[in-house]
Design an enzyme around this catalytic site. Structure first.
Site, short mmCIF file in Angstrom:
data_model
loop_
_atom_site.label_atom_id
_atom_site.label_comp_id
_atom_site.label_asym_id
_atom_site.label_seq_id
_atom_site.Cartn_x
_atom_site.Cartn_y
_atom_site.Cartn_z
N ASP A 172 -7.01 -11.97 3.46
CA ASP A 172 -6.41 -12.83 2.45
C ASP A 172 -6.23 -14.25 2.97
O ASP A 172 -6.21 -14.50 4.17
CB ASP A 172 -5.08 -12.26 1.97
CG ASP A 172 -4.03 -12.18 3.08
OD1 ASP A 172 -4.41 -11.83 4.22
OD2 ASP A 172 -2.84 -12.47 2.80
N ASP A 190 -7.94 -19.72 9.11
CA ASP A 190 -6.86 -18.77 8.89
C ASP A 190 -7.25 -17.75 7.82
O ASP A 190 -6.82 -17.86 6.69
CB ASP A 190 -5.59 -19.52 8.47
CG ASP A 190 -4.37 -18.65 8.42
OD1 ASP A 190 -4.40 -17.54 8.96
OD2 ASP A 190 -3.36 -19.08 7.81
N GLU A 204 -1.64 -10.39 4.79
CA GLU A 204 -0.92 -11.01 5.91
C GLU A 204 -0.16 -12.25 5.47
O GLU A 204 0.94 -12.52 5.96
CB GLU A 204 -1.91 -11.36 7.04
CG GLU A 204 -1.24 -11.78 8.34
CD GLU A 204 -0.85 -13.25 8.41
OE1 GLU A 204 -0.06 -13.63 9.29
OE2 GLU A 204 -1.36 -14.05 7.57
#
Length: 436
Positions: free
Chosen positions: A85, A115, A149
């Site tokens: 995610d 990220d 996350e």
């Protein structure tokens, strides 16, 4: 692969393709979810002979786990994990399409580039190449690509640890995100920050109740006033410096690299040398509180019965009790708190064979490497895996150009990762798996 691409070339394409799958996570199940990305990953693992397990914790919220058998069954297993995610992105704010995966200026651009679809792509590329070549790691390696996350992992790592711990059987150590990236220091050398600790999380909802009434009258028990005063006290409070072992180790090595004397009474002076990264490292010198939301009322001349606020609190390993004692004192008697999300701080010793393997892999690819431990100011899925007794590290290796504000890429606009950094990371991870 039919086209014969090696891991260093494939990693770029994998990163682009993962970015193009929108896995935005607003935190409330209103996003697209991770299912499409999980199916993509599962297919890539299946192609090289693995048997990935795809599990949904909630419709669309999918994670993938697979195990690679090592050559020595007597050894404990190693976990490599990444999350699928990403935080949402507004296209109008970006120079390039945040879900385009374009290559420009030597970088792959898009939400998740750092990220953490870069690490997802590196893990996939290395695993695929090794298995195509028949090179199995010395120990069992579990790879996990996780949901949720960015909202705390309730529907990803935490759910898997609670509901399917057997998938991680034998894993005693884990490697995840926000570590292994470089910071250029004098003498044409680079410190590579390896995460050995991370702060705990206390996202809190504050509320106060008072007497509702007309805005023209005197109301000594105004709920808005009570919450606003508490928020002001929390936001203005500065916790004392507490040097944990990991933070101290980083500062000592950073000072040595910059030729600055380490002063334990004024450790913040070292931060002046490290540029934008000081924002993240500076937050690990102490506990922190940041008010983020306020909510009260529905009309200007109506005093509401209730007012609320939300605060993002972070506490250092070993200092959780001190943190909450201070919070409750600052809140006062008229404001109550409850958790939006709460998770512990973690810290492990920066020593042992796994640390040596990370350091050797870095220095083999970059003779100017100076590996150093550090504490992350945020949180990762490592918190969930630590509950299973794993020693957790952040190690997503990237050699970065000195001018790139890497910490600013996390959740930032125009997120991007250097193509050369991805290729470097693949080489390092491959070497690491031989040594781990």
């Amino acid at each position: 692969m039919a086209d014969g691409l090696g891991a260093q070339d494939e990693v770029v394409r994998l990163c682009q393709e993962l970015i193009r799958i929108d896995t935005s996570n607003p935190g409330d199940h209103s996003g697209p979810g991770e299912r499409v990305a999980a199916e993509y990953v599962a297919e890539k693992l299946d192609e090289v002979g693995l048997e990935p397990v795809l599990l949904e914790s909630h419709p669309g919220r999918a994670s993938v786990v697979a195990r690679i058998e090592g050559t020595d069954p007597s050894r404990d297993a190693l976990l490599l994990h990444g999350h699928l995610d990403v935080v949402p992105a507004r296209a109008e704010d970006w120079t390039r399409d945040p879900f385009g995966g374009e290559i420009a200026d030597g970088c792959v651009w898009g939400r998740g580039a750092v990220d953490m679809k870069d690490m997802d792509a590196m893990i996939l590329a290395v695993v695929r190449e090794r298995l195509r070549q028949g090179r199995r790691p010395p120990r069992d390696v579990v790879v996990a690509f996780l949901a949720d996350e960015e909202a705390g992992g309730r529907w990803g790592a935490q759910w898997l640890v609670d509901e399917h711990p057997e998938l991680f059987e034998g894993c005693t150590e884990a490697i995840g995100e926000v570590g292994g990236f470089s910071l250029t220091v004098p003498g044409d050398r680079r410190m590579y920050l390896i995460e050995a600790a991370e702060k705990g999380i206390a996202w809190m909802h504050l509320s106060a109740r008072g007497t509702a009434g007309h805005g023209s009258m005197v109301h000594p028990d105004n709920a808005v006033t009570a919450v606003a005063a508490a928020v002001a006290r929390l936001g203005a409070h500065e916790f004392p410096i507490r040097l944990t072992k990991t933070v101290r180790a980083f500062l000592e090595r950073a000072c040595l690299a910059y030729g600055v004397e380490f002063d334990p009474d004024h450790p913040e002076r070292c931060l002046e040398e490290i540029g934008p990264l000081a924002r993240m490292i500076g937050a690990t010198l102490r506990n922190t509180l940041n008010p983020t939301r306020l909510d009260a009322g529905y009309k200007v001349n109506v005093i509401p019965q209730e007012a609320s606020a939300q605060v993002d609190g972070r506490f250092l390993p070993g200092h959780e009790e001190e943190f909450f004692a201070t919070v409750d004192e600052l809140l006062g008697p008229d404001v109550t708190r409850e958790f939006v999300y709460h998770d512990r701080a973690i810290e492990t010793e920066y020593e042992g064979a796994l640390v040596a393997a990370m350091e050797e892999a870095l220095t083999s690819e970059d003779p100017g490497a100076l590996p150093v431990p550090y504490c992350l100011s945020g949180g990762t899925d490592a918190k969930a895996f630590a509950r299973l007794g794993m020693r957790c590290f952040g190690f997503a290796p990237l050699r970065l150009p000195p001018e790139l504000d890497f910490s600013g890429m996390f959740h930032g606009v125009d997120e991007r990762v250097p193509v050369d950094g991805l290729r470097f990371g693949v080489r390092v991870l491959d070497r690491f798996l031989d040594r781990a």
